[in-house]
Design an enzyme around this catalytic site. Structure first.
Site: not given
Length: 329
Positions: A10, A12, A14-15, A83, A127, A129, A151, A155, A181, A186
């Site tokens: 992952g 590519t 933001q994080d 990812a 997350s 969430e 989602y 997680k 964040h 973003r």
């Protein structure tokens, strides 16, 4: 002293981009993985001026053989799994893809690490969430999970897989339960970037309206470059554990909107509509966090407040703030 190798799945996003930037500043060899490295969108790496420094590799995270071969080829010391499908809203439209990319992908990585029989340290992106609605109580590492989206469910499953492999097989594995964040990196589909882009566009054209979903929600928003430092700190501990990463301060989405429009000299009430047609099937009213464990055990705490975060995002949209700003080596 040997150079450490970090594998970022992952890379590519933001994080992933900020983490690569941070690890490179520490002298790591950084390998980034995506489904097809030949056609991967490296825009974020280019924006941070690190595109040429990150080695790219191809992997299908839902294919155990592909993951295992990647680990054997790269020989990483640390693996960061960022990812998978990252949008809560999109997960309602693509629940199977969300579960496979997050839960099955995490399981494949854990199993592949176990098969390599090497002392690889593994970070899994969790997350906030997963907590669902806590009725206003700040969530910490002992708060029960009550996921309210595909989602969040994925997680939660990934979180317990990591905990199980750590306990059953002694893997150096941990999960960072990150609250919201933000940064200039973003993606546009996220509501925060949609608000910032909308405010800037309206300020320039003085026309149009910004249509949003439910704006009667509150979240704990931090600065993404701070949060990737927490990821690294977790893997440097002698004993792996899970940590809530957040600012400890919750504000309303309306306040976020107000800050964005104020930064361009506008009153948001005159330009923003809440459209019930954009509401999610279920949503969290309020997200609150207790990040005290990270402060005590990792020595980590957020450094940028929401007011400055929004200001930086607006400035970046206007071309006046470097996206890498604030990520300290």
């Amino acid at each position: 002293m040997n150079t450490k190798t970090a594998l970022i799945l992952g890379v590519t996003g933001q994080d992933g981009a900020y983490l690569a930037h941070y690890l490179l500043s520490k002298g790591y060899r950084v390998v980034g993985a995506s489904r097809d490295a030949q056609v991967a969108n490296l825009k974020n790496l280019h924006t941070l001026s690190i595109e040429s420094q990150v080695e790219m590799a191809s992997v299908s995270i839902s294919d155990f053989r592909s993951v295992y071969q990647l680990l054997l080829r790269v020989q990483p010391d640390e693996v960061y799994n960022l990812a998978g499908q990252t949008s809560v809203g999109l997960s309602f439209e693509q629940p199977v893809e969300t579960l496979e990319s997050i839960s099955v992908g995490t399981l494949n990585l854990l199993e592949a690490i176990r098969f390599t029989d090497r002392p690889i340290r593994f970070y899994s992106a969790g997350s906030s969430e997963v907590f669902g609605d806590t009725n206003g109580a700040p969530a910490n590492e002992n708060t029960p999970f009550r996921p309210r989206s595909p989602y969040a469910t994925a997680k939660a499953a990934a979180h317990w897989q990591v905990a199980n492999y750590r306990e059953a097989y002694g893997l150096n594995a941990c999960t960072g339960i990150l609250f919201n964040h933000e940064s200039p990196l973003r993606p546009a589909r996220f509501v925060t970037q949609k608000i910032v882009a909308g405010a800037v566009m309206i300020s320039e054209t003085k026309q149009g309206r910004l249509k949003l979903g439910n704006i009667d929600i509150s979240r704990d928003w931090g600065w993404a470059p701070d949060y990737v430092q927490a990821m690294w700190l977790m893997l440097q501990q002698s004993q792996q554990d899970d940590y809530v990463i957040a600012t400890g301060r919750t504000v309303s989405l309306k306040y976020f909107i107000e800050l964005a429009f104020r930064a361009v000299g506008l009153d948001w009430h005159e330009w923003v509509d809440s459209d019930p047609g954009l509401f999610r099937p279920s949503d969290l009213t309020e997200g609150r966090a207790d990040p005290s464990k990270a402060k005590i055990h990792l020595g980590w705490q957020s450094t940028i407040q929401i007011e400055e975060i929004v200001e930086r995002m607006v400035q970046a949209q206007l071309g006046d703030f470097p996206p890498a700003g604030g990520s300290r080596p």
